[in-house]
Scaffold this motif. Structure first.
Motif, PDB file in Angstrom:
ATOM      1  N   VAL A  78      49.981  20.994  35.437  1.00  0.00           N
ATOM      2  CA  VAL A  78      49.241  21.635  36.527  1.00  0.00           C
ATOM      3  C   VAL A  78      49.279  23.152  36.400  1.00  0.00           C
ATOM      4  CG1 VAL A  78      49.441  19.693  38.131  1.00  0.00           C
ATOM      5  CG2 VAL A  78      51.154  21.491  38.189  1.00  0.00           C
ATOM      6  N   ALA A 105      48.952  26.491  41.312  1.00  0.00           N
ATOM      7  CA  ALA A 105      49.215  25.222  40.634  1.00  0.00           C
ATOM      8  C   ALA A 105      49.851  24.188  41.542  1.00  0.00           C
ATOM      9  CB  ALA A 105      50.101  25.456  39.413  1.00  0.00           C
ATOM     10  N   VAL A 108      46.117  22.144  42.640  1.00  0.00           N
ATOM     11  CA  VAL A 108      45.844  21.324  41.459  1.00  0.00           C
ATOM     12  C   VAL A 108      46.543  19.979  41.613  1.00  0.00           C
ATOM     13  CG1 VAL A 108      46.048  21.136  38.949  1.00  0.00           C
ATOM     14  CG2 VAL A 108      45.685  23.378  40.002  1.00  0.00           C
TER      15      VAL A 108
END
Length: 85
Positions: free
Chosen positions: A42, A59, A63
């Motif tokens: 990620v 992230a 994500v």
């Protein structure tokens, strides 16, 4: 049909050999990853999409990596729908 599928063919020899080598590697991970995806994955995706989108992508918050379509659809619906929709 979003059921689990099973291929009716054998994987190519080079794929089986690479999987066997990776499984026996000192670097092989034998632990479950976090449900939203492995941190290195990620993080790499966030870096790539930050450049592509021209903004910082977080992230850990923006994500999600899923194991398949069913999980992806569930995650999308849970993030967009409310009770009674």
């Amino acid at each position: 049909n979003l059921g689990q599928g099973f291929p009716d063919w054998q994987s190519p020899a080079f794929v089986r050999a690479a999987a066997a080598e990776a499984a026996g590697s000192e670097r092989a991970s034998n632990q479950y990853t976090r449900p939203q995806g492995a941190v290195p994955l990620v993080t790499a995706l966030a870096e790539r999409y930050s450049k592509a989108l021209g903004r910082e992508v977080d992230a850990m918050r923006e994500v999600v990596v899923t194991v398949g379509a069913s999980q992806a659809l569930f995650a999308a619906q849970m993030s967009l729908l409310s009770g009674g929709d």
